[in-house]
Design a protein around this motif. Structure first.
Motif, PDB file in Angstrom:
ATOM      1  N   GLN A   2       0.832  -1.206   0.000  1.00 44.05           N
ATOM      2  CA  GLN A   2       0.000   0.000   0.000  1.00 44.05           C
ATOM      3  C   GLN A   2       0.869   1.260   0.000  1.00 44.05           C
ATOM      4  O   GLN A   2       0.543   2.245  -0.662  1.00 44.05           O
ATOM      5  N   PHE A   3       1.962   1.212   0.757  1.00 42.61           N
ATOM      6  CA  PHE A   3       2.856   2.364   0.817  1.00 42.61           C
ATOM      7  C   PHE A   3       3.452   2.666  -0.558  1.00 42.61           C
ATOM      8  O   PHE A   3       3.546   3.829  -0.964  1.00 42.61           O
ATOM      9  N   MET A   5       2.080   1.957  -3.406  1.00 45.84           N
ATOM     10  CA  MET A   5       1.001   2.501  -4.228  1.00 45.84           C
ATOM     11  C   MET A   5       0.795   3.987  -3.941  1.00 45.84           C
ATOM     12  O   MET A   5       0.596   4.782  -4.862  1.00 45.84           O
ATOM     13  N   TYR A   6       0.881   4.378  -2.677  1.00 40.27           N
ATOM     14  CA  TYR A   6       0.738   5.793  -2.337  1.00 40.27           C
ATOM     15  C   TYR A   6       1.885   6.629  -2.894  1.00 40.27           C
ATOM     16  O   TYR A   6       1.685   7.767  -3.319  1.00 40.27           O
ATOM     17  N   LEU A   9       1.112   7.052  -6.584  1.00 41.02           N
ATOM     18  CA  LEU A   9       0.023   8.018  -6.775  1.00 41.02           C
ATOM     19  C   LEU A   9       0.499   9.449  -6.530  1.00 41.02           C
ATOM     20  O   LEU A   9       0.087  10.373  -7.231  1.00 41.02           O
ATOM     21  N   GLY A  10       1.368   9.633  -5.546  1.00 41.07           N
ATOM     22  CA  GLY A  10       1.942  10.959  -5.303  1.00 41.07           C
ATOM     23  C   GLY A  10       2.798  11.418  -6.468  1.00 41.07           C
ATOM     24  O   GLY A  10       2.727  12.581  -6.895  1.00 41.07           O
TER      25      GLY A  10
END
Length: 90
Positions: A2-3, A5-6, A9-10
């Protein structure tokens, strides 16, 4: 995961903002290419490999080549290089 993916996205958001604010056309195309590549990685993480391949081929490949050819045809790349050369001569 998840990290990661963030982070992607950033980076995608940073690319989108920098393309819209950039005044240099060549830099805009390069950032657009990186935007497409990051988007294809996100599609892979979302388990959609067909969209990832399409995004990489069309977004980063064909579209970017067409943009480069267009800039060359309108002599935008040469004008930018000439301006930099004039600044160095001064």
């Amino acid at each position: 995961m998840q990290f990661f993916m963030y982070i992607l996205l950033g980076f995608l958001l940073v690319c989108a903002i920098s393309v819209s604010l950039s005044k240099n056309l060549l830099n805009s195309i390069l950032v657009y290419m990186s935007y497409s590549l990051v988007m294809s990685i996100i599609w892979i993480l979302l388990e959609s490999p067909d969209l990832a391949i399409t995004e990489a081929a069309v977004g980063a490949g064909v579209t970017s080549v067409l943009f480069f050819v267009t800039l060359k045809k309108i002599h935008a790349i040469m004008k930018a290089e000439e301006k930099e050369g004039e600044k160095k001569d001064e």
